[in-house]
Scaffold this active site. Structure first.
Site, mmCIF file in Angstrom:
data_model
loop_
_atom_site.group_PDB
_atom_site.id
_atom_site.type_symbol
_atom_site.label_atom_id
_atom_site.label_comp_id
_atom_site.label_asym_id
_atom_site.label_seq_id
_atom_site.Cartn_x
_atom_site.Cartn_y
_atom_site.Cartn_z
ATOM 1 N N ASP A 173 39.101 29.246 -21.919
ATOM 2 C CA ASP A 173 38.186 30.055 -22.723
ATOM 3 C C ASP A 173 37.759 29.268 -23.961
ATOM 4 O OD1 ASP A 173 36.748 32.182 -23.775
ATOM 5 O OD2 ASP A 173 38.517 33.122 -24.681
ATOM 6 N N HIS B 80 29.531 42.310 -27.332
ATOM 7 C CA HIS B 80 29.911 41.876 -28.669
ATOM 8 C C HIS B 80 29.668 40.386 -28.833
ATOM 9 C CE1 HIS B 80 33.817 40.032 -27.564
ATOM 10 N NE2 HIS B 80 34.113 41.129 -26.880
ATOM 11 N N ARG C 172 32.026 40.902 -33.654
ATOM 12 C CA ARG C 172 33.446 40.536 -33.731
ATOM 13 C C ARG C 172 33.629 39.522 -34.859
ATOM 14 N NH1 ARG C 172 36.835 37.352 -28.966
ATOM 15 N NH2 ARG C 172 37.618 35.719 -30.363
ATOM 16 N N ASN D 6 41.764 45.107 -30.179
ATOM 17 C CA ASN D 6 42.085 44.299 -28.996
ATOM 18 C C ASN D 6 43.592 44.282 -28.802
ATOM 19 O OD1 ASN D 6 42.316 42.425 -26.972
ATOM 20 N ND2 ASN D 6 41.576 40.686 -28.170
#
Length: 305
Positions: free
Chosen positions: A64, A118, A163, A216
């Site tokens: 990621d 987001h 975010r 989260n």
């Protein structure tokens, strides 16, 4: 519901998603790594579905770190939104480029039928929000991203969430100030990434009293795993479990593969598998059979001579 699409148009799903965010009850959004998981989330009774950028990347065997493209994320999001009546919230990373790219991202995701997305204030390429070494862009750069995204929105019910990763880089006061600037720029909701404790979440809510807030609850990260009921009491409007279903699935896959390798059979795993009959229920197999029998399949007339 149609066999090949959900039974609720995108506009209605977005209105319902906004209503869920405005409800006194917290909206719980487990992450779906596939359309079939999204359908299971709906059948389990959750309020929405989340599409994690980390999960889309992992499913492609990529880390990621901003390697996935808008096309890949929008494509997976479209597949997931197609099979569920729930609103789908999508992780759009940093908007896949400059502010104009953020604008295109919103347009593509609206076309994909999702309820919102987001955008984050990390530098591009980004890092996982619960790792060290992150960097955030200046406030004015993120404000440009948000303004570009808002300008591209055609459906006013499409949720644009901002975010902020600043808590872990610049401290919670900076994250609070950024949240206020992002709301002023037009964001509908704030995603407070990588807060540590219940006290941190309370502090953020008290400092930003009127905005929709998203928490989260990812595993193995910076944040304590706080119960949804506690987050609701604090005043959070939504909570995501972004990678949970993938971690459960992959954990079991690795264990089962090892057993097959060691013992030469999967028989010992039969009672831990989803049964064929349950899979067919989720797939709505019988509905496809009925469609086929009613429209396509025919029986040749017998010759009575």
């Amino acid at each position: 519901m149609s066999l090949f699409s959900n039974g609720v148009d995108a506009s209605s799903r977005r209105k319902a998603f906004r209503a869920a965010l405005a409800s006194p009850d917290i909206a719980r959004l487990p992450g779906a790594f596939s359309p079939l998981v999204a359908r299971a989330i709906e059948e389990a009774g959750f309020e929405g579905v989340y599409v994690s950028g980390a999960v889309v990347a992992a499913d492609l065997a990529l880390p990621d770190i901003g390697l996935t493209t808008l096309t890949e994320v929008a494509g997976r999001s479209r597949q997931i939104a197609r099979v569920t009546d729930l609103g789908v919230l999508v992780d759009a990373d940093t908007g896949f480029g400059e502010p104009m790219s953020a604008a295109r991202t919103v347009a593509e995701l609206e076309d994909a039928g999702v309820a919102g997305c987001h955008l984050e204030d990390q530098v591009n390429p980004k890092r996982c929000g619960h790792l060290d070494g992150k960097e955030v862009v200046p406030v004015d750069v993120m404000v440009q991203r948000i303004r570009a995204a808002v300008s591209a929105r055609r459906d006013p019910d499409f949720v644009i969430c901002a975010r902020t990763d600043a808590a872990g880089v610049e401290g919670i006061p900076s994250a609070i100030n950024r949240a206020k600037a992002y709301l002023d720029a037009g964001a509908d909701m704030i995603f407070t990434e990588a807060l540590h404790s219940e006290a941190d979440f309370r502090r953020f809510r008290e400092a930003v009293p009127d905005a929709w807030l998203l928490a989260n609850m990812t595993e193995f990260g910076k944040s304590d795993l706080i119960n949804a009921s506690v987050l609701q009491d604090i005043g959070y409007n939504a909570v995501i479990y972004p990678v949970t279903t993938l971690r459960i699935a992959m954990g079991q896959v690795e264990l089962a593969l090892q057993e097959i390798k060691d013992h030469g059979t999967q028989e010992g795993w039969l009672d831990r598998m989803q049964h064929r009959s349950r899979l067919y229920e989720l797939l709505r197999y019988e509905s496809y059979n009925m469609f086929d029998q009613d429209i396509f399949t025919y029986t040749k007339e017998q010759n009575n001579d």
